[in-house]
Design a protein around this motif. Structure first.
Motif, PDB file in Angstrom:
ATOM      1  N   GLU A  93       0.777  -1.330  -0.010  1.00 45.80           N
ATOM      2  CA  GLU A  93      -0.048   0.011   0.158  1.00 45.80           C
ATOM      3  C   GLU A  93       0.935   1.337  -0.099  1.00 45.80           C
ATOM      4  O   GLU A  93       0.339   2.253  -0.458  1.00 45.80           O
ATOM      5  N   LEU A  96       1.958   1.762  -3.496  1.00 49.33           N
ATOM      6  CA  LEU A  96       0.967   2.229  -4.390  1.00 49.33           C
ATOM      7  C   LEU A  96       0.402   3.553  -4.130  1.00 49.33           C
ATOM      8  O   LEU A  96      -0.146   4.201  -4.998  1.00 49.33           O
ATOM      9  N   GLN A 103       0.170   0.780 -11.156  1.00 50.12           N
ATOM     10  CA  GLN A 103      -0.898   0.002 -10.270  1.00 50.12           C
ATOM     11  C   GLN A 103      -0.808  -1.425 -10.420  1.00 50.12           C
ATOM     12  O   GLN A 103      -1.826  -2.176 -10.256  1.00 50.12           O
ATOM     13  N   ALA A 106      -2.004  -3.199  -7.166  1.00 51.44           N
ATOM     14  CA  ALA A 106      -3.423  -3.291  -6.628  1.00 51.44           C
ATOM     15  C   ALA A 106      -4.145  -4.623  -6.569  1.00 51.44           C
ATOM     16  O   ALA A 106      -4.595  -4.731  -5.439  1.00 51.44           O
ATOM     17  N   ALA A 109      -2.222  -6.419  -3.568  1.00 57.91           N
ATOM     18  CA  ALA A 109      -2.903  -5.789  -2.343  1.00 57.91           C
ATOM     19  C   ALA A 109      -4.338  -6.310  -2.180  1.00 57.91           C
ATOM     20  O   ALA A 109      -4.677  -6.938  -0.876  1.00 57.91           O
ATOM     21  N   ALA A 110      -5.147  -6.452  -2.808  1.00 57.92           N
ATOM     22  CA  ALA A 110      -6.475  -6.954  -2.828  1.00 57.92           C
ATOM     23  C   ALA A 110      -6.489  -8.336  -2.342  1.00 57.92           C
ATOM     24  O   ALA A 110      -7.308  -8.855  -1.406  1.00 57.92           O
ATOM     25  N   LYS A 132     -10.944  -2.274   1.651  1.00 53.12           N
ATOM     26  CA  LYS A 132      -9.778  -2.275   1.071  1.00 53.12           C
ATOM     27  C   LYS A 132      -9.537  -3.032  -0.086  1.00 53.12           C
ATOM     28  O   LYS A 132      -9.025  -2.364  -1.317  1.00 53.12           O
ATOM     29  N   TYR A 135     -11.795  -1.415  -2.948  1.00 51.82           N
ATOM     30  CA  TYR A 135     -10.946  -0.232  -3.266  1.00 51.82           C
ATOM     31  C   TYR A 135      -9.807  -0.377  -4.324  1.00 51.82           C
ATOM     32  O   TYR A 135      -9.631   0.422  -5.430  1.00 51.82           O
ATOM     33  N   TRP A 136      -9.016  -1.429  -3.983  1.00 45.91           N
ATOM     34  CA  TRP A 136      -7.710  -1.706  -4.939  1.00 45.91           C
ATOM     35  C   TRP A 136      -8.222  -2.156  -6.084  1.00 45.91           C
ATOM     36  O   TRP A 136      -7.517  -1.972  -7.317  1.00 45.91           O
ATOM     37  N   ARG A 139      -9.719   0.547  -8.372  1.00 44.46           N
ATOM     38  CA  ARG A 139      -8.602   1.487  -8.600  1.00 44.46           C
ATOM     39  C   ARG A 139      -7.954   1.061  -9.894  1.00 44.46           C
ATOM     40  O   ARG A 139      -7.706   1.921 -10.696  1.00 44.46           O
ATOM     41  N   LYS A 140      -7.672  -0.392  -9.936  1.00 46.95           N
ATOM     42  CA  LYS A 140      -6.912  -0.997 -11.151  1.00 46.95           C
ATOM     43  C   LYS A 140      -7.985  -0.890 -12.179  1.00 46.95           C
ATOM     44  O   LYS A 140      -7.619  -0.479 -13.442  1.00 46.95           O
TER      45      LYS A 140
END
Length: 326
Positions: A93, A96, A103, A106, A109-110, A132, A135-136, A139-140
């Motif tokens: 995180e 990122l 990214q 991402a 992280a997920a 979270k 969110y990731w 975002r990707k």
């Protein structure tokens, strides 16, 4: 997994790297040397699987250069290799969050959020990690022409299952506690409810029908019949070619027919009758090529008997079952 791929080791073991570092930089390297060479040396240690030394060199580099994306990524991957998932997520995180960061991490992280949530019992931690993860993924997606790639779809499916099953488990637990106190059971856990709703509405065609079955069973379990009916009616054309979905509707919903009502009214809806016939018809159609002739005949007869005996509103009787006269 992180996109970092170690190159072929330049040294056969850690001792050789130790000697190389000592010979070239001595025991008191300058800040400039750390900034320019420590990432390469950390990669050398990583390539021979000496993760403690990898982390040691990366820590010294990050102290001087806290926005170094590659160093943060590699430190996260180092922790991940050692099974320290919370630390790995922290550094992914941080990577990122650096300016102009790619990214590519991402989804990693997920995935870490999903792995960590399986070990959690606290509601707040589960909520935090699932939020979270979503969110990731989003975002990707925002950088991919608003399209989910195959890895994102797999991650969404995992999140979907976790959310619905967790809601189910929590409702069981809370219902039991409430009954002991003589209070009606809780019927909703709001944040899960909203997360699942957002998940299935954002890109419903990518979600497996088996996951919708799981969600619908949860709605029935908490006796939220109106939402269960509404959900299956919304999906009737999405999963028209899914034998599992249509079999589920065919076998589950006849006993809940009288529970399908208009909001705040007691009058049953007519659509559920059509929906159940529709599901039965699909089961017969999809089964004809998959079963022995005698089994298919049995299904056809079962459907015919249902049509004859089911109570159908007169206004719909003719249009449903009788062909127009020519």
């Amino acid at each position: 997994m992180s996109r970092f791929t170690p190159s072929k080791p330049l040294f056969k073991d850690s001792k050789a790297i130790d000697n190389y570092v000592l010979y070239n930089f001595g025991q008191k390297p300058t800040s400039g040397q750390i900034k320019h060479y420590w990432l390469s040396i950390a990669k050398m240690y990583f390539s021979v699987e000496n993760y403690s030394m990898t982390a040691e060199f990366l820590f010294r580099l990050i102290l001087i250069s806290p926005q170094n994306y590659e160093a943060l990524e590699l430190l996260g991957t180092t922790y991940r290799k050692q099974g320290q998932l919370s630390n790995a997520l922290e550094y992914y995180e941080r990577a990122l969050s650096t300016p102009n960061a790619p990214q590519t991490l991402a989804h990693d992280a997920a995935e870490l959020c999903i792995q960590l949530v399986k070990k959690q019992k606290e509601e707040s931690e589960i909520k935090n990690l699932m939020t979270k993860a979503l969110y990731w993924i989003e975002r990707k997606r925002s950088l991919n022409n608003n399209k989910y790639d195959p890895q994102a779809v797999q991650l969404l499916q995992k999140i979907y299952v976790i959310l619905v099953r967790h809601a189910d488990k929590q409702l069981d637990k809370r219902s039991c506690l409430k009954r002991r106190e003589g209070i009606p059971p809780v019927v909703n856990i709001k944040w899960i409810d909203e997360s699942v709703k957002d998940l299935i509405s954002s890109e419903e065609t990518l979600i497996d029908p088996l996951l919708h079955i799981l969600l619908t069973k949860s709605l029935l379990k908490i006796q939220d019949y109106q939402r269960a009916w509404k959900h299956v009616m919304q999906r009737r054309y999405n999963f028209v070619d899914s034998l599992e979905w249509n079999t589920f509707v065919k076998t589950t919903f006849p006993k809940y027919k009288l529970e399908a009502t208009i909001d705040n009214q007691k009058e049953p809806l007519h659509e559920p009758t059509e929906l159940i016939f529709f599901a039965n018809d699909n089961v017969v159609r999809l089964s004809l090529n998959m079963r022995l002739p005698e089994e298919s005949d049995k299904l056809v007869n079962e459907f015919s008997e249902l049509v004859k005996t089911w109570e159908i509103p007169k206004s719909q009787n003719a249009q449903l079952f009788f062909p127009p006269l020519i």
